[in-house]
Scaffold this motif. Structure first.
Motif, PDB file in Angstrom:
ATOM      1  N   ARG A  70       0.744  -1.252  -0.105  1.00 27.91           N
ATOM      2  CA  ARG A  70       0.079   0.018  -0.047  1.00 27.91           C
ATOM      3  C   ARG A  70       0.827   1.253  -0.033  1.00 27.91           C
ATOM      4  O   ARG A  70       0.411   2.480  -0.058  1.00 27.91           O
ATOM      5  N   TRP A  90      -1.172   2.500   9.702  1.00 22.31           N
ATOM      6  CA  TRP A  90      -0.849   3.966   9.525  1.00 22.31           C
ATOM      7  C   TRP A  90       0.330   4.352  10.263  1.00 22.31           C
ATOM      8  O   TRP A  90       1.255   5.070   9.604  1.00 22.31           O
ATOM      9  N   LEU A 142      -0.391   8.362  -0.438  1.00 22.68           N
ATOM     10  CA  LEU A 142      -0.419   6.740  -0.991  1.00 22.68           C
ATOM     11  C   LEU A 142      -1.352   6.490  -1.948  1.00 22.68           C
ATOM     12  O   LEU A 142      -0.744   5.855  -3.092  1.00 22.68           O
ATOM     13  N   GLU A 143      -2.401   7.382  -2.325  1.00 21.70           N
ATOM     14  CA  GLU A 143      -3.162   7.174  -3.537  1.00 21.70           C
ATOM     15  C   GLU A 143      -2.658   7.791  -4.758  1.00 21.70           C
ATOM     16  O   GLU A 143      -2.751   7.328  -5.791  1.00 21.70           O
ATOM     17  N   ALA A 200      -2.644   9.683   3.675  1.00 18.51           N
ATOM     18  CA  ALA A 200      -3.372   8.880   2.918  1.00 18.51           C
ATOM     19  C   ALA A 200      -3.524   9.168   1.331  1.00 18.51           C
ATOM     20  O   ALA A 200      -3.542   8.573   0.495  1.00 18.51           O
ATOM     21  N   LEU A 208      -3.420  12.927   8.843  1.00 18.76           N
ATOM     22  CA  LEU A 208      -3.530  11.698   8.251  1.00 18.76           C
ATOM     23  C   LEU A 208      -4.222  11.584   7.059  1.00 18.76           C
ATOM     24  O   LEU A 208      -3.880  10.804   6.143  1.00 18.76           O
TER      25      LEU A 208
END
Length: 256
Positions: free
Chosen positions: A29, A69, A144-145, A141, A137
């Motif tokens: 991920r 996380w 990561l996308e 995230a 956070l």
């Protein structure tokens, strides 16, 4: 065993390894780590374990922070630390994580008038000198996308932490013996000056205009580009790109 001996034993205790299943899930991920070659990925796993062992995570504002996380943050913070090793993590302990953007109140003292004014800044990340790393956070995230878009909040704040290893951030981190400090200062200053002039003239720039705020922000923003969009940095500032590659090692984006 006395109290003193117990403290020594705790200090010397080995770093707990990262669970194999959790590591595989995280690698799947976190594209920046997945793109590393095998030797650097192996060492990064050791560094991430050290980060998790030595840093205290605090979830604020209702943040839901699980093992994944925490590891995702540790992995990305360890990327800029690869050449320096665990010494890169010295001088601070806490990682504060908000669910999204957070507000910081700042006071500005104007010496000529003696007037103090307060202002609120909305941030997605911050690094304090000998203090915590603070992160959104939601933005971790997002990175990561969209791993190759030139932005990475954890890398940005870790660059500040590297910068602060020798004192307040100024855009000149401690350099390895193989690198020349004067060359670093001259190259980064020229890049910063070119960007600042372009921003002042209202021109559209390849490098995020935020980098023109201060030399330390220029270093942090170009560090983000090194890890997540090095081709853009090479085209915009080839000398800066070469300097950062010498400092950090090859970008994982080159293998994506």
């Amino acid at each position: 065993m006395g109290v003193f001996q117990s403290l020594i034993a705790r200090f010397r205790a080995p770093v707990p390894p990262i669970d194999d299943t959790l590591w595989r899930q995280a690698v799947a991920r976190v594209p920046l780590v997945r793109a590393l070659d095998a030797p650097r990925a192996h060492y990064l796993r050791q560094l991430a374990a050290t980060f998790l062992h030595t840093k205290r995570f605090q979830a604020l504002g209702g943040t839901e922070l699980d093992d994944f996380w925490r590891l995702a943050i540790a992995m990305q913070a360890s990327l800029p630390a690869l050449p320096r090793g665990p010494r890169a993590f010295k001088g601070w302990t806490n990682v504060l994580v908000y669910p999204g953007e957070f507000n910081v109140r700042r006071s500005h003292y104007d010496a000529p008038t003696g007037v103090v004014t307060d202002s609120d800044d909305t941030l997605i990340g911050e690094a304090w000198d000998r203090g915590p790393m603070v992160l959104s956070l939601a933005d971790v995230a997002l990175d990561l996308e969209a791993p190759w878009d030139g932005f990475n909040v954890v890398v940005h704040e870790m660059a500040h932490k590297l910068d602060m290893l020798s004192g307040p951030a100024n855009g000149v981190p401690p350099l390895p013996p193989s690198m020349n400090r004067r060359q670093w200062i001259d190259t980064m200053q020229r890049g910063f000056d070119r960007l600042s002039k372009a921003v002042d003239r209202g021109r559209r720039t390849a490098i995020d205009p935020y980098a023109s705020e201060a030399p330390e922000e220029y270093f942090a923003v170009t560090s983000e580009l090194h890890f997540s969009q090095p081709a853009l940095l090479r085209e915009a500032e080839p000398d800066v790109a070469a300097l950062l590659e010498a400092f950090y090692g090859p970008s994982p984006a080159s293998h994506s």
